[in-house]
Design an enzyme around this catalytic site. Structure first.
Site, PDB file in Angstrom:
ATOM      1  N   GLU A 116       0.893  -1.151   0.045  1.00 27.18           N
ATOM      2  CA  GLU A 116       0.006   0.088  -0.011  1.00 27.18           C
ATOM      3  C   GLU A 116       0.841   1.306   0.065  1.00 27.18           C
ATOM      4  OE1 GLU A 116      -3.778  -1.457   2.479  1.00 27.18           O
ATOM      5  OE2 GLU A 116      -2.000  -1.553   3.454  1.00 27.18           O
ATOM      6  N   GLU A 136      -3.276  -9.894   4.171  1.00 29.14           N
ATOM      7  CA  GLU A 136      -3.809  -9.851   5.614  1.00 29.14           C
ATOM      8  C   GLU A 136      -4.939 -10.898   6.301  1.00 29.14           C
ATOM      9  OE1 GLU A 136      -2.694  -5.786   4.035  1.00 29.14           O
ATOM     10  OE2 GLU A 136      -3.454  -7.682   3.241  1.00 29.14           O
TER      11      GLU A 136
END
Length: 258
Positions: A116, A136
């Protein structure tokens, strides 16, 4: 004793560098690192002498392994959502919306928050062995710092799903083929330095305004950018000068319309 810096800020000529340095955690972000990054972004925004920003990593094994689980593992749901996720998201948004062009130098793996972070930069230069991932779900959470939003604008939806839902890694070669990486080079830092040096020769204002125009078209903070561009245009007008002068003189303005 102050907190040890894990995000270093250096300027060489007109090129700034933000370097992650948390080797024990493969450069995974801590709360302190997020704060340090935010402070450096403040400095960059105030400096007219910076032409380009490199985001690099001191750790050879990983560009950034994401977010340190010790930083968020014991937070309550409210704290996790309000402070860790939203706070990190705001800081990454600030990086994405810097007036200066940014280059992520991804020599090694960029996972989760690290991916990200790279996505928040304008372009990415990758090493041949670097990989990208959104792991994640392996620890029971979801992407929180724009992995399901900004990243989905930069990569095909199916590829983001491949990483986030199926746990697959994307190679540097594949990232380049999809346009996510601007270049794949054995020495990614040297390649990025050459790109940054070229930016330093360009018109700073033209680069800044062009970046704002591209972001407005792509929906990156479009409302604020439209008003910023309009404000920049009106601030150069004779009408603006007359309005300010009339206000200060406490008289009626006589706008020339230019």
């Amino acid at each position: 004793m102050g907190t040890m810096s894990r995000v270093h800020f250096n300027i060489t000529g007109r090129i700034a560098e933000l370097r992650l340095d948390n080797p024990a955690k493969l450069n995974a972000f801590t709360v302190d690192m997020l704060g340090q990054l935010a402070g450096h972004l403040d400095t960059i925004e105030r400096s007219a002498d910076i032409a380009c920003v490199l985001v690099t990593a001191a750790e050879a094994k990983a560009f950034c392994a994401g977010a340190d689980i010790n930083g968020w593992g014991d937070l309550t749901p409210a704290e996790f959502a309000r402070h860790w996720v939203r706070g990190g998201h705001r800081i990454f948004d600030r990086l994405a919306r810097l007036a200066r062009p940014t280059i992520a130098v991804v020599q090694a793996h960029a996972f989760g928050g690290g991916l990200e972070l790279a996505a928040a930069c304008d372009i990415r230069v990758m090493g041949p062995k670097a990989t990208l991932a959104l792991p994640e779900a392996q620890v029971g959470i979801v992407p929180g710092w724009s992995g399901s939003q900004r990243l989905a604008r930069l990569l095909p939806e199916a590829v983001v799903k491949e990483m986030a839902l199926f746990g697959r890694r994307i190679t540097a070669e594949r990232a380049y083929a999809m346009g996510f990486a601007a270049e794949v080079a054995e020495d990614a830092r040297t390649a990025a330095d050459a790109i940054a040096a070229r930016v330093a020769d360009l018109s700073p204002r033209a680069v800044e305004i062009t970046k704002s125009m591209i972001h407005a078209g792509a929906g990156e903070d479009a409302a604020a950018l439209i008003e910023a561009l309009g404000s920049a245009a009106i601030s150069a007008s004779a009408d603006r000068d007359e309005g300010v002068a009339a206000f200060r003189a406490k008289r009626k303005a006589e706008f020339p319309g230019t």
